[in-house]
Scaffold this active site. Structure first.
Site, PDB file in Angstrom:
ATOM      1  N   GLY A   1       6.312  -5.942   1.057  1.00  0.00           N
ATOM      2  CA  GLY A   1       4.967  -5.817   1.623  1.00  0.00           C
ATOM      3  C   GLY A   1       4.920  -6.197   3.081  1.00  0.00           C
TER       4      GLY A   1
ATOM      5  N   VAL B   1       6.628  -2.690  -5.894  1.00  0.00           N
ATOM      6  CA  VAL B   1       7.393  -3.786  -6.513  1.00  0.00           C
ATOM      7  C   VAL B   1       7.079  -3.970  -7.992  1.00  0.00           C
ATOM      8  CG1 VAL B   1       7.821  -5.069  -4.363  1.00  0.00           C
ATOM      9  CG2 VAL B   1       5.760  -5.575  -5.741  1.00  0.00           C
TER      10      VAL B   1
ATOM     11  N   ASN C   1       6.620 -11.305  -0.684  1.00  0.00           N
ATOM     12  CA  ASN C   1       5.318 -11.424  -0.026  1.00  0.00           C
ATOM     13  C   ASN C   1       4.274 -10.462  -0.598  1.00  0.00           C
ATOM     14  OD1 ASN C   1       3.519 -11.906   2.543  1.00  0.00           O
ATOM     15  ND2 ASN C   1       3.842  -9.693   2.453  1.00  0.00           N
TER      16      ASN C   1
ATOM     17  N   TYR D   1      -6.418 -13.935  -9.945  1.00  0.00           N
ATOM     18  CA  TYR D   1      -5.496 -13.994  -8.798  1.00  0.00           C
ATOM     19  C   TYR D   1      -4.822 -15.369  -8.754  1.00  0.00           C
ATOM     20  CZ  TYR D   1      -4.074 -14.373  -3.847  1.00  0.00           C
ATOM     21  OH  TYR D   1      -3.365 -14.570  -2.684  1.00  0.00           O
TER      22      TYR D   1
ATOM     23  N   LYS E   1      -0.743 -16.663  -8.842  1.00  0.00           N
ATOM     24  CA  LYS E   1      -0.085 -17.493  -7.829  1.00  0.00           C
ATOM     25  C   LYS E   1       0.454 -18.788  -8.442  1.00  0.00           C
ATOM     26  CE  LYS E   1      -0.327 -14.683  -4.445  1.00  0.00           C
ATOM     27  NZ  LYS E   1       0.913 -14.173  -3.853  1.00  0.00           N
TER      28      LYS E   1
HETATM   29  P1  NAP Z   1      -2.340  -7.707   3.014  1.00  0.00           P
HETATM   30  O1  NAP Z   1      -2.721  -7.760   4.442  1.00  0.00           O
HETATM   31  O2  NAP Z   1      -3.266  -7.101   2.017  1.00  0.00           O
HETATM   32  O3  NAP Z   1      -0.898  -6.981   2.911  1.00  0.00           O
HETATM   33  C1  NAP Z   1      -0.325  -6.796   1.647  1.00  0.00           C
HETATM   34  C2  NAP Z   1       1.037  -6.167   1.808  1.00  0.00           C
HETATM   35  O4  NAP Z   1       1.605  -6.009   0.505  1.00  0.00           O
HETATM   36  C3  NAP Z   1       0.992  -4.784   2.427  1.00  0.00           C
HETATM   37  O5  NAP Z   1       2.119  -4.609   3.252  1.00  0.00           O
HETATM   38  C4  NAP Z   1       1.078  -3.854   1.215  1.00  0.00           C
HETATM   39  O6  NAP Z   1       1.712  -2.628   1.514  1.00  0.00           O
HETATM   40  C5  NAP Z   1       1.980  -4.651   0.308  1.00  0.00           C
HETATM   41  N1  NAP Z   1       1.830  -4.281  -1.105  1.00  0.00           N
HETATM   42  C6  NAP Z   1       0.725  -4.327  -1.877  1.00  0.00           C
HETATM   43  N2  NAP Z   1       1.009  -3.896  -3.128  1.00  0.00           N
HETATM   44  C7  NAP Z   1       2.331  -3.580  -3.127  1.00  0.00           C
HETATM   45  C8  NAP Z   1       3.221  -3.106  -4.111  1.00  0.00           C
HETATM   46  N3  NAP Z   1       2.811  -2.842  -5.367  1.00  0.00           N
HETATM   47  N4  NAP Z   1       4.513  -2.888  -3.772  1.00  0.00           N
HETATM   48  C9  NAP Z   1       4.946  -3.145  -2.514  1.00  0.00           C
HETATM   49  N5  NAP Z   1       4.146  -3.596  -1.530  1.00  0.00           N
HETATM   50  C10 NAP Z   1       2.850  -3.818  -1.851  1.00  0.00           C
HETATM   51  O7  NAP Z   1      -2.050  -9.160   2.439  1.00  0.00           O
HETATM   52  P2  NAP Z   1      -1.679 -10.533   3.207  1.00  0.00           P
HETATM   53  O8  NAP Z   1      -2.933 -11.273   3.444  1.00  0.00           O
HETATM   54  O9  NAP Z   1      -0.743 -10.278   4.311  1.00  0.00           O
HETATM   55  O10 NAP Z   1      -0.935 -11.292   2.014  1.00  0.00           O
HETATM   56  C11 NAP Z   1       0.474 -11.465   1.996  1.00  0.00           C
HETATM   57  C12 NAP Z   1       0.806 -12.531   0.959  1.00  0.00           C
HETATM   58  O11 NAP Z   1       0.154 -13.763   1.290  1.00  0.00           O
HETATM   59  C13 NAP Z   1       0.348 -12.189  -0.455  1.00  0.00           C
HETATM   60  O12 NAP Z   1       1.288 -12.682  -1.381  1.00  0.00           O
HETATM   61  C14 NAP Z   1      -0.950 -12.964  -0.585  1.00  0.00           C
HETATM   62  O13 NAP Z   1      -1.284 -13.230  -1.932  1.00  0.00           O
HETATM   63  C15 NAP Z   1      -0.598 -14.217   0.176  1.00  0.00           C
HETATM   64  N6  NAP Z   1      -1.721 -14.986   0.672  1.00  0.00           N
HETATM   65  C16 NAP Z   1      -2.606 -14.463   1.570  1.00  0.00           C
HETATM   66  C17 NAP Z   1      -3.658 -15.248   2.040  1.00  0.00           C
HETATM   67  C18 NAP Z   1      -4.651 -14.741   3.051  1.00  0.00           C
HETATM   68  O14 NAP Z   1      -5.642 -15.450   3.297  1.00  0.00           O
HETATM   69  N7  NAP Z   1      -4.470 -13.591   3.655  1.00  0.00           N
HETATM   70  C19 NAP Z   1      -3.812 -16.559   1.579  1.00  0.00           C
HETATM   71  C20 NAP Z   1      -2.908 -17.062   0.661  1.00  0.00           C
HETATM   72  C21 NAP Z   1      -1.855 -16.274   0.220  1.00  0.00           C
HETATM   73  P3  NAP Z   1       0.940  -1.205   1.452  1.00  0.00           P
HETATM   74  O15 NAP Z   1      -0.189  -1.271   2.404  1.00  0.00           O
HETATM   75  O16 NAP Z   1       1.993  -0.244   1.841  1.00  0.00           O
HETATM   76  O17 NAP Z   1       0.499  -1.052   0.026  1.00  0.00           O
END
Ligand code: NAP
Length: 257
Positions: free
Chosen positions: A14, A66, A92, A162, A166
């Site tokens: 991701g 994934v 990620n 969710y 996690k």
């Molecule tokens: P995001 O901006 O929504 O990006 C998600 C990424 O994951 C994108 O590159 C997406 O690719 C990819 N993805 C989604 N489904 C997928 C799949 N089935 N197979 C492969 N790739 C997939 O999310 P983010 O905020 O950067 O989050 C990244 C990580 O941090 C996640 O694990 C999230 O739970 C964690 N997190 C985020 C926050 C926050 O506040 N943002 C807080 C705590 C934890 P495509 O666009 O190509 O689908």
């Protein structure tokens, strides 16, 4: 000057957007050769590859959902064919759907629970299983799982399914650290607080900003710098840990809200 990840081979799932993208760029700046993985955002993944090339780095992009084991096998094969080994895996990729336990209609609640379980949990297990086969042979590896503070106790309303996914990542991190330590593989997790990406909402951002002692939400780069540390040999004596990067949540540090 030697860079912190010079010559290392990394997969970041991701990494077309958000935190994964920042990790891929930071790894490349530190000398790693990276695989940009995406499910849907092909153009954005290509932009990340271009950006890395413009920094003088090396990257390839591979589409793989994934949550599909065959896709994950192809992802790993693609990286092995190109680079010959895998040193670092950052799990990620994840999705977040909101669904209040009482208010959400049953069918919809189970649908989002199943889908998040497939991507956020089984996706991580698939990637670990496939990559570890290669790491074990090399007696070396760094696995970094992106969890969330939602998985260790502080989540927004409507995020129970969710948060459950996690929490599973937290225990998976500890169990794999135990099982893989003898093979020279470190397994750690990062639990971010609110980070500004497509996954965050304006209300969530505002609430999180007020609730942390540093008075700001995180940037993807805040998480990426920690990921570099965990991917590098600076952290070689650290395994099985869940490191929180949340700006210091007031609700954890004091009662005086
Ligand atoms: P995001 O901006 O929504 O990006 C998600 C990424 O994951 C994108 O590159 C997406 O690719 C990819 N993805 C989604 N489904 C997928 C799949 N089935 N197979 C492969 N790739 C997939 O999310 P983010 O905020 O950067 O989050 C990244 C990580 O941090 C996640 O694990 C999230 O739970 C964690 N997190 C985020 C926050 C926050 O506040 N943002 C807080 C705590 C934890 P495509 O666009 O190509 O689908």
């Amino acid at each position: 000057m030697a860079r912190r990840l010079d010559g290392k081979i990394a997969i970041i799932t991701g990494s077309s957007r958000g935190i994964g993208r920042a990790i891929a760029l930071e790894f490349a700046r530190e000398g790693a050769k990276v695989c940009i993985n995406y499910a849907k955002s092909e153009d954005m993944a290509r932009q990340v590859v271009e950006e890395i090339k413009s920094l003088g780095g090396e990257a390839l992009m591979i589409r793989a959902d994934v949550s599909k084991l065959d896709d994950v096998k192809q992802l790993v094969k693609g990286v092995i064919d190109r680079f010959g080994r895998i040193d670092i895996l950052v799990n990620n990729a994840a999705i977040m759907f909101r669904g209040d336990f009482l208010e959400t209609e049953d069918e919809e609640f189970y649908r989002i629970l199943d889908r998040m379980w497939e991507v956020n949990v089984k996706g991580v297990v698939y990637c670990c299983k496939e990559v570890v086969k290669h790491m074990v042979k090399n007696r070396y590896g760094k696995i970094i799982n992106i969890a969330s503070i939602a998985g260790i106790g502080t989540a927004f309303p409507g995020t129970t399914p969710y948060a459950m996914t996690k929490a599973a990542i937290v225990i998976l991190t500890r169990r794999l650290a135990f099982e893989l330590g003898p093979y020279g593989i470190n397994v750690n997790a990062i639990a971010p607080g609110m980070v500004l990406t497509d996954m965050s909402t304006p209300e969530g951002v505002e609430l999180a900003r007020k609730r942390c002692v540093l008075g700001r939400v995180g940037s993807p780069e805040d998480i990426a710098r920690l990921a570099v540390f965990l991917a590098s040999d600076e952290s070689s004596y650290i395994t099985g840990q869940v490191i929180v990067a949340d700006g210091g949540r007031i609700d954890y540090l004091t009662h005086s809200l």
